[in-house]
Design an enzyme around this catalytic site. Structure first.
Site, short mmCIF file in Angstrom:
data_model
loop_
_atom_site.label_atom_id
_atom_site.label_comp_id
_atom_site.label_asym_id
_atom_site.label_seq_id
_atom_site.Cartn_x
_atom_site.Cartn_y
_atom_site.Cartn_z
N ALA A 125 -8.57 -5.93 -4.23
CA ALA A 125 -9.74 -6.01 -3.36
C ALA A 125 -10.01 -4.58 -2.91
O ALA A 125 -9.13 -3.72 -2.98
CB ALA A 125 -9.44 -6.92 -2.18
N GLY A 129 -5.92 -8.37 -5.48
CA GLY A 129 -7.00 -9.29 -5.86
C GLY A 129 -7.25 -9.30 -7.37
O GLY A 129 -7.76 -10.29 -7.90
N GLU A 164 -4.75 -11.62 -8.76
CA GLU A 164 -5.20 -12.96 -8.36
C GLU A 164 -6.36 -13.44 -9.23
O GLU A 164 -6.43 -14.62 -9.59
CB GLU A 164 -5.63 -12.95 -6.88
CG GLU A 164 -4.45 -12.74 -5.94
CD GLU A 164 -4.89 -12.67 -4.49
OE1 GLU A 164 -5.54 -11.67 -4.12
OE2 GLU A 164 -4.61 -13.61 -3.74
N GLU A 216 0.03 -6.29 -1.56
CA GLU A 216 -0.60 -6.46 -0.24
C GLU A 216 0.34 -6.14 0.92
O GLU A 216 -0.09 -5.61 1.94
CB GLU A 216 -1.10 -7.92 -0.09
CG GLU A 216 -2.36 -8.22 -0.86
CD GLU A 216 -2.12 -8.62 -2.30
OE1 GLU A 216 -0.98 -8.48 -2.79
OE2 GLU A 216 -3.07 -9.08 -2.95
N1 DAK Z 1 -9.86 -0.28 -3.42
C1 DAK Z 1 -10.73 0.74 -3.33
N2 DAK Z 1 -10.67 1.83 -4.09
C2 DAK Z 1 -9.66 1.89 -4.99
C3 DAK Z 1 -8.70 0.87 -5.13
C4 DAK Z 1 -8.83 -0.27 -4.28
N3 DAK Z 1 -8.02 -1.34 -4.37
N4 DAK Z 1 -7.81 1.24 -6.08
C5 DAK Z 1 -8.21 2.45 -6.53
N5 DAK Z 1 -9.32 2.85 -5.86
C6 DAK Z 1 -10.07 4.09 -6.04
C7 DAK Z 1 -9.32 5.27 -5.45
O1 DAK Z 1 -9.57 5.37 -4.04
C8 DAK Z 1 -9.92 6.42 -6.22
O2 DAK Z 1 -11.20 6.70 -5.70
P1 DAK Z 1 -11.65 8.21 -5.32
O3 DAK Z 1 -10.63 8.70 -4.35
O4 DAK Z 1 -11.61 8.93 -6.64
O5 DAK Z 1 -13.03 8.05 -4.75
C9 DAK Z 1 -10.13 5.83 -7.61
O6 DAK Z 1 -10.15 4.42 -7.43
C10 DAK Z 1 -9.02 6.18 -8.59
O7 DAK Z 1 -7.79 5.79 -8.00
P2 DAK Z 1 -6.53 6.78 -7.89
O8 DAK Z 1 -6.98 8.20 -7.79
O9 DAK Z 1 -5.63 6.25 -6.83
O10 DAK Z 1 -5.86 6.57 -9.32
P3 DAK Z 1 -4.31 6.77 -9.70
O11 DAK Z 1 -4.27 6.74 -11.19
O12 DAK Z 1 -3.72 7.93 -9.00
O13 DAK Z 1 -3.59 5.44 -9.14
C11 DAK Z 1 -3.38 3.07 -8.72
C12 DAK Z 1 -3.92 4.18 -9.68
C13 DAK Z 1 -3.93 1.75 -9.20
C14 DAK Z 1 -1.86 3.06 -8.77
C15 DAK Z 1 -3.84 3.41 -7.27
O14 DAK Z 1 -5.28 3.61 -7.29
C16 DAK Z 1 -3.54 2.33 -6.29
O15 DAK Z 1 -2.42 2.19 -5.82
N6 DAK Z 1 -4.59 1.58 -5.92
C17 DAK Z 1 -4.49 0.59 -4.90
C18 DAK Z 1 -3.74 -0.61 -5.39
C19 DAK Z 1 -3.70 -1.61 -4.30
O16 DAK Z 1 -2.95 -1.49 -3.33
N7 DAK Z 1 -4.62 -2.55 -4.42
C20 DAK Z 1 -4.96 -3.40 -3.32
C21 DAK Z 1 -4.03 -4.52 -3.27
S1 DAK Z 1 -4.34 -5.45 -1.87
C22 DAK Z 1 -8.13 -10.67 1.43
C23 DAK Z 1 -8.18 -11.19 0.18
C24 DAK Z 1 -7.61 -10.53 -0.84
C25 DAK Z 1 -6.96 -9.36 -0.62
C26 DAK Z 1 -6.91 -8.85 0.65
C27 DAK Z 1 -7.49 -9.49 1.68
N8 DAK Z 1 -8.76 -11.32 2.54
C28 DAK Z 1 -9.37 -12.58 2.33
C29 DAK Z 1 -8.82 -10.77 3.81
C30 DAK Z 1 -6.38 -8.61 -1.66
C31 DAK Z 1 -5.83 -7.47 -1.34
C32 DAK Z 1 -5.49 -6.54 -2.36
O17 DAK Z 1 -5.98 -6.59 -3.44
#
Ligand code: DAK
Length: 260
Positions: free
Chosen positions: A67, A112, A115, A135
């Site tokens: 997400a 997400g 998911e 998460e």
């Molecule tokens: N959201 C927004 N932007 C994201 C993103 C994300 N999940 N993942 C990556 N990006 C963006 C980065 O900010 C970056 O943007 P700029 O800084 O260039 O503008 C760009 O994508 C490239 O990412 P990185 O520079 O970080 O790329 P790397 O190769 O260094 O790293 C990575 C890749 C996938 C390991 C890293 O980007 C990463 O750790 N990303 C986040 C992974 C993560 O934690 N995902 C979120 C999981 S939590 C809910 C329902 C569902 C959910 C939550 C609440 N409710 C109903 C309330 C679900 C939650 C989740 O999904």
């Protein structure tokens, strides 16, 4: 409707739905979730002739990296619960779609994104794909059905491990655990998913829809799956396709199903 974050194309009757926010690693922001809802509730059901749907991510790096974390900051308890409910409803549309929906996981499938892949009927992973539910690193839990579907796919012990450690696993490990159906060379995910849909499209469409419904009944906690199977077996027994399938077997020819 023209979508901003979804790309839709049809190849040989198979619809390829691409989550198209490559710069944000295809993260699911609220606009993308709205578009997915519209696509699965309005657009896809109207496309009567498609054989099935492959969902993939734009670019080579990510399927969907979660997400959109940048939108999380505005959440509070009430908004979070509402967002989870809305998101769960969207993913439920995918899970209950009456034709096969396969995730072609071409890179990161995190949060997400994992998911979303789990809400599809099957998952094909490229060999560089990575899966995880990180998460807890952010102080939240999965909100789009991840705590439930992860158990369904990998069992309770491994699900709790993945959900509490936030560990990322590679495609081989995901395959070993039963999270993905097949691992293929990088870049061949959509091709493999399309081959499976092509094979399914040669069967009787009503029977396929009923299988999806019966399997879902096992998990949805509302129906007795055996009772649903009895009912749907009855329904398929009354179809023209069943008569055609049985006749084709006896006459040693290929069945010509019509979806009736
Ligand atoms: N959201 C927004 N932007 C994201 C993103 C994300 N999940 N993942 C990556 N990006 C963006 C980065 O900010 C970056 O943007 P700029 O800084 O260039 O503008 C760009 O994508 C490239 O990412 P990185 O520079 O970080 O790329 P790397 O190769 O260094 O790293 C990575 C890749 C996938 C390991 C890293 O980007 C990463 O750790 N990303 C986040 C992974 C993560 O934690 N995902 C979120 C999981 S939590 C809910 C329902 C569902 C959910 C939550 C609440 N409710 C109903 C309330 C679900 C939650 C989740 O999904």
């Amino acid at each position: 409707m023209a979508y901003e974050n979804l790309k839709v194309s049809v190849k040989k009757g198979i619809l390829i739905l691409t989550i198209n926010r490559e710069k944000a690693l295809n993260a699911l922001n609220s606009k993308t979730m709205e578009e997915l809802q519209h696509f699965f509730s309005v657009s896809a059901p109207r496309r009567k002739t498609i054989k099935g749907i492959v969902i993939t991510g734009a670019g080579e790096k990510a399927f969907v990296a979660g997400a959109d974390i940048k939108e999380f900051l505005a959440l509070d308890e009430g908004k979070g619960a509402a967002m989870a409910k809305r998101g769960q409803n969207v993913f439920r549309l995918i899970e209950t779609f009456n034709k096969p929906v396969i995730a072609a996981v071409n890179g990161f499938a995190l949060g997400g994104g994992c998911e979303l892949a789990m809400a599809c009927h099957m998952r094909i992973a490229g060999e560089k794909a990575k899966f995880g539910q990180p998460e807890v690193n952010l102080g939240i839990i999965p909100g789009y059905g991840g705590t439930q579907r992860m158990i369904q796919l990998v069992g309770k012990g491994k699900a709790i491990e993945l959900l509490t450690t936030g560990d990322m696993i590679n495609a081989e490990e995901a395959h070993r655990l039963g999270l993905v159906n097949h691992v293929v060379p990088q870049g061949e995910e959509v091709k493999k998913a399309s081959e499976i849909i092509e094979k399914i499209a040669s069967k009787a469409p009503i029977a396929i829809a009923k299988v999806i419904e019966c399997v879902d009944a096992y998990f949805n906690g509302v129906y007795d799956g055996f009772a649903v199977e009895v009912e749907e077996f009855g329904a398929t027994s009354g179809t023209e396709d069943f008569k055609e399938g049985a006749a084709a077997f006896i006459e040693r020819r290929k069945a010509n199903f019509k979806g009736k």
